[in-house]
Write an enzyme that holds these catalytic residues in place. Structure first.
Site, PDB file in Angstrom:
ATOM      1  N   GLY A 115      38.892  40.349  53.489  1.00  0.00           N
ATOM      2  CA  GLY A 115      39.136  41.819  52.883  1.00  0.00           C
ATOM      3  C   GLY A 115      38.060  42.779  53.640  1.00  0.00           C
ATOM      4  O   GLY A 115      37.589  42.417  54.924  1.00  0.00           O
ATOM      5  N   ASN A 116      37.295  43.703  53.131  1.00  0.00           N
ATOM      6  CA  ASN A 116      36.727  44.476  53.662  1.00  0.00           C
ATOM      7  C   ASN A 116      35.293  44.249  54.410  1.00  0.00           C
ATOM      8  O   ASN A 116      34.862  44.403  55.636  1.00  0.00           O
ATOM      9  CB  ASN A 116      36.257  45.900  52.855  1.00  0.00           C
ATOM     10  CG  ASN A 116      37.438  46.877  52.834  1.00  0.00           C
ATOM     11  OD1 ASN A 116      38.119  47.018  53.675  1.00  0.00           O
ATOM     12  ND2 ASN A 116      37.877  47.198  51.444  1.00  0.00           N
ATOM     13  N   GLY A 117      34.506  43.323  53.504  1.00  0.00           N
ATOM     14  CA  GLY A 117      33.336  42.825  54.070  1.00  0.00           C
ATOM     15  C   GLY A 117      33.768  41.902  55.422  1.00  0.00           C
ATOM     16  O   GLY A 117      33.013  41.929  56.398  1.00  0.00           O
ATOM     17  N   THR A 118      34.650  41.158  55.292  1.00  0.00           N
ATOM     18  CA  THR A 118      35.208  40.215  56.280  1.00  0.00           C
ATOM     19  C   THR A 118      35.459  40.886  57.786  1.00  0.00           C
ATOM     20  O   THR A 118      35.166  40.659  58.756  1.00  0.00           O
ATOM     21  CB  THR A 118      36.407  39.318  55.818  1.00  0.00           C
ATOM     22  OG1 THR A 118      35.860  38.828  54.699  1.00  0.00           O
ATOM     23  CG2 THR A 118      36.520  38.346  56.806  1.00  0.00           C
ATOM     24  N   THR A 138      43.499  40.627  50.152  1.00  0.00           N
ATOM     25  CA  THR A 138      42.780  41.034  49.011  1.00  0.00           C
ATOM     26  C   THR A 138      43.610  41.621  47.852  1.00  0.00           C
ATOM     27  O   THR A 138      44.600  42.362  48.230  1.00  0.00           O
ATOM     28  CB  THR A 138      41.582  42.012  49.152  1.00  0.00           C
ATOM     29  OG1 THR A 138      41.320  42.852  48.072  1.00  0.00           O
ATOM     30  CG2 THR A 138      42.188  43.421  50.055  1.00  0.00           C
ATOM     31  N   ILE A 139      43.328  41.219  46.595  1.00  0.00           N
ATOM     32  CA  ILE A 139      44.049  41.397  45.486  1.00  0.00           C
ATOM     33  C   ILE A 139      43.749  42.941  45.453  1.00  0.00           C
ATOM     34  O   ILE A 139      44.733  43.872  44.789  1.00  0.00           O
ATOM     35  CB  ILE A 139      43.708  40.753  44.083  1.00  0.00           C
ATOM     36  CG1 ILE A 139      42.164  41.097  43.834  1.00  0.00           C
ATOM     37  CG2 ILE A 139      44.098  39.365  44.477  1.00  0.00           C
ATOM     38  CD1 ILE A 139      42.170  40.531  42.052  1.00  0.00           C
ATOM     39  N   ASP A 140      42.893  43.620  46.024  1.00  0.00           N
ATOM     40  CA  ASP A 140      42.384  44.875  45.762  1.00  0.00           C
ATOM     41  C   ASP A 140      43.407  45.904  46.423  1.00  0.00           C
ATOM     42  O   ASP A 140      43.335  47.121  46.295  1.00  0.00           O
ATOM     43  CB  ASP A 140      40.937  45.288  45.999  1.00  0.00           C
ATOM     44  CG  ASP A 140      40.016  44.547  45.241  1.00  0.00           C
ATOM     45  OD1 ASP A 140      40.441  43.904  44.113  1.00  0.00           O
ATOM     46  OD2 ASP A 140      38.880  44.020  45.525  1.00  0.00           O
ATOM     47  N   GLU A 235      37.990  47.690  36.433  1.00  0.00           N
ATOM     48  CA  GLU A 235      36.484  47.181  36.092  1.00  0.00           C
ATOM     49  C   GLU A 235      35.666  48.225  36.745  1.00  0.00           C
ATOM     50  O   GLU A 235      34.303  48.265  36.112  1.00  0.00           O
ATOM     51  CB  GLU A 235      36.415  45.851  36.525  1.00  0.00           C
ATOM     52  CG  GLU A 235      36.516  45.584  38.282  1.00  0.00           C
ATOM     53  CD  GLU A 235      36.018  44.188  38.720  1.00  0.00           C
ATOM     54  OE1 GLU A 235      35.499  43.404  38.079  1.00  0.00           O
ATOM     55  OE2 GLU A 235      36.479  43.950  39.863  1.00  0.00           O
ATOM     56  N   ARG A 279      41.184  46.303  20.886  1.00  0.00           N
ATOM     57  CA  ARG A 279      40.770  45.015  21.613  1.00  0.00           C
ATOM     58  C   ARG A 279      40.677  45.203  22.947  1.00  0.00           C
ATOM     59  O   ARG A 279      41.404  45.938  23.510  1.00  0.00           O
ATOM     60  CB  ARG A 279      41.460  44.033  20.945  1.00  0.00           C
ATOM     61  CG  ARG A 279      41.461  43.793  19.435  1.00  0.00           C
ATOM     62  CD  ARG A 279      40.403  42.876  19.158  1.00  0.00           C
ATOM     63  NE  ARG A 279      40.401  42.231  17.974  1.00  0.00           N
ATOM     64  CZ  ARG A 279      40.112  42.715  16.812  1.00  0.00           C
ATOM     65  NH1 ARG A 279      39.620  43.956  16.590  1.00  0.00           N
ATOM     66  NH2 ARG A 279      40.099  42.062  15.534  1.00  0.00           N
TER      67      ARG A 279
HETATM   68  O1  F6P Z   1      37.203  41.748  46.288  1.00  0.00           O
HETATM   69  C1  F6P Z   1      38.391  41.023  45.468  1.00  0.00           C
HETATM   70  C2  F6P Z   1      37.873  41.013  43.827  1.00  0.00           C
HETATM   71  O2  F6P Z   1      38.717  40.083  43.148  1.00  0.00           O
HETATM   72  C3  F6P Z   1      37.410  42.092  43.219  1.00  0.00           C
HETATM   73  O3  F6P Z   1      38.758  42.858  42.633  1.00  0.00           O
HETATM   74  C4  F6P Z   1      36.734  41.865  41.957  1.00  0.00           C
HETATM   75  O4  F6P Z   1      35.844  42.780  41.748  1.00  0.00           O
HETATM   76  C5  F6P Z   1      35.738  40.942  43.068  1.00  0.00           C
HETATM   77  O5  F6P Z   1      36.539  40.043  43.944  1.00  0.00           O
HETATM   78  C6  F6P Z   1      35.182  39.473  41.952  1.00  0.00           C
HETATM   79  O6  F6P Z   1      34.279  38.885  42.940  1.00  0.00           O
HETATM   80  P1  F6P Z   1      33.978  37.379  42.630  1.00  0.00           P
HETATM   81  O7  F6P Z   1      35.041  36.517  42.772  1.00  0.00           O
HETATM   82  O8  F6P Z   1      32.915  37.134  43.433  1.00  0.00           O
HETATM   83  O9  F6P Z   1      33.509  37.307  41.082  1.00  0.00           O
END
Ligand code: F6P
Length: 365
Positions: A115-118, A138-140, A235, A279
């Site tokens: 993803g972005n960091g990579t 990335t799922i993001d 989140e 909930r």
């Molecule tokens: O970057 C992908 C991601 O799934 C984010 O959506 C989430 O906030 C994060 O990774 C969770 O990271 P970890 O698996 O280190 O808890």
């Protein structure tokens, strides 16, 4: 044809489609250049393996039977970019160590799936003179310069299934059900699955919410005779007051106030403001687990094949991408360090508003 020694690693959070991409690259390299001309070196646990020279030559048979397999056969690890140039207590110069491994392994190029960091580290290594090709996972779905990343649509399917299931239990109990969906910076996953799952309120980091507006949207539904509601909450979302603060300040104030998550805080506010039992459901890492969807298998394969073409042409310093539905590549220097955010005028935001979905910011259209 000269032999190519190709290093491959998966870095950062995993996602479905990593193995499908690895398979796509490998099979297309064997096909294009001949199995005898290609050697693939699997680097274990992302950049950690590159720093510590944990790598091994892979057998072509290892790339069969992994199309549908979730996770990554290479293992992965988070190795924050900002720490790459910092020499820690272990006294290891990580950048030098990565370059040394590249040399020791006699690599012609390095594929980084992440993803972005990579991508930031991939660009750094490219600037240091290594032949690097990035592949966007990335799922993001927040990598700049590509319409879509692999892993995203599988996660959308899973999150949508969660929302579907919440509907029936919310309806039975006449409750408000909030689902917290992964996405710290960008709200793509929440936006897509919120629309696909028929959420009534969608809260994303790009559109700070006013709790009063969320409550009024939910009350309006209740007054219209709807007995339950679904709120999809990313989140990383924050309210309009928090939007005025820096991230650290926000985190400090939440800690001081004993707020576990913003989702729980909003759930409590909603329950108090509407009088309706509320909930929270957190699918968490389930969104990243399991087999890739058909869409992601196809996308990962297309990305893998493109990477093989780049290797054959010795076109390095790029990240494979899909732009306006066409598979292409972007210079790493142009995409690294940038994030693709949901914009206020994005077609899906406008679509949602036209449906009466509230983003908790203003009155619905
Ligand atoms: O970057 C992908 C991601 O799934 C984010 O959506 C989430 O906030 C994060 O990774 C969770 O990271 P970890 O698996 O280190 O808890």
């Amino acid at each position: 044809m000269a032999k190519r020694r190709i290093g491959i690693l998966t870095s950062g959070g995993d996602c479905p489609g990593l193995n499908a991409t690895i398979r796509g690259v490998a099979k297309a390299c064997f096909e294009r250049m001949g199995e005898d001309n290609v050697e693939i070196v699997g680097i274990q646990n992302g950049y950690y393996g590159l720093i510590n020279n944990i790598a091994r030559d892979m057998d072509p048979s290892e790339f069969s039977g992994i199309l549908t397999q979730g996770g990554t056969i290479l293992g992965t690890k988070r190795q924050p970019f900002k720490m790459m140039s910092v020499i820690g207590e272990d006294n290891v110069d990580k950048i030098k160590a990565m370059k040394d491994t590249y040399k020791k392994q006699k690599l012609d190029c390095l594929l980084t799936l992440g993803g972005n960091g990579t991508h930031k580290t991939a660009n750094l290594l490219s600037e240091e003179g290594l032949n690097v090709i990035g592949l966007p996972k990335t799922i993001d779905n927040d990598i700049f310069g590509t319409d879509v990343t692999f892993g995203f649509h599988t996660a959308v399917d899973i999150a949508t299934d969660v929302i579907d299931r919440l509907h029936t239990t919310a309806a039975s109990h006449s409750r408000i059900l909030m689902v917290e969906i992964m996405g710290n910076k960008a709200g793509w996953l929440t936006l897509y699955s919120g629309i696909a799952g028929g959420a009534d309120v969608i809260i994303i980091p790009e559109i700070p919410y006013n709790p009063k507006k969320v409550i009024s949207a939910l009350k309006k539904r209740s007054e219209a005779g709807k007995t339950f509601s679904i709120v999809a909450f990313a989140e990383g979302a924050f309210d309009t007051e928090e939007a005025k603060m820096k991230k650290k300040e926000r985190a400090r104030l939440r800690k001081e106030a004993g707020i576990t998550t913003a989702t729980n805080r909003l759930a409590a506010q909603i329950q108090e403001g509407t009088g309706i039992e509320t909930r929270v459901c957190v699918p968490g890492h389930m969104l990243r687990g399991g087999s890739p969807s058909a869409y992601d298998r196809v996308l990962a394969t297309k990305f893998g094949v493109r990477a093989a073409k780049l290797i054959e042409c010795e076109k390095y310093g790029y990240s494979v991408a899909m732009v306006k539905s066409v598979i292409t590549e972007n210079p790493l220097s142009e995409v690294a360090g940038k994030t693709k955010f949901v914009t206020e005028d994005h077609q899906l935001v406008v679509t949602a508003r036209h449906l009466g979905i509230s983003f908790g910011d203003k009155a619905e259209l």
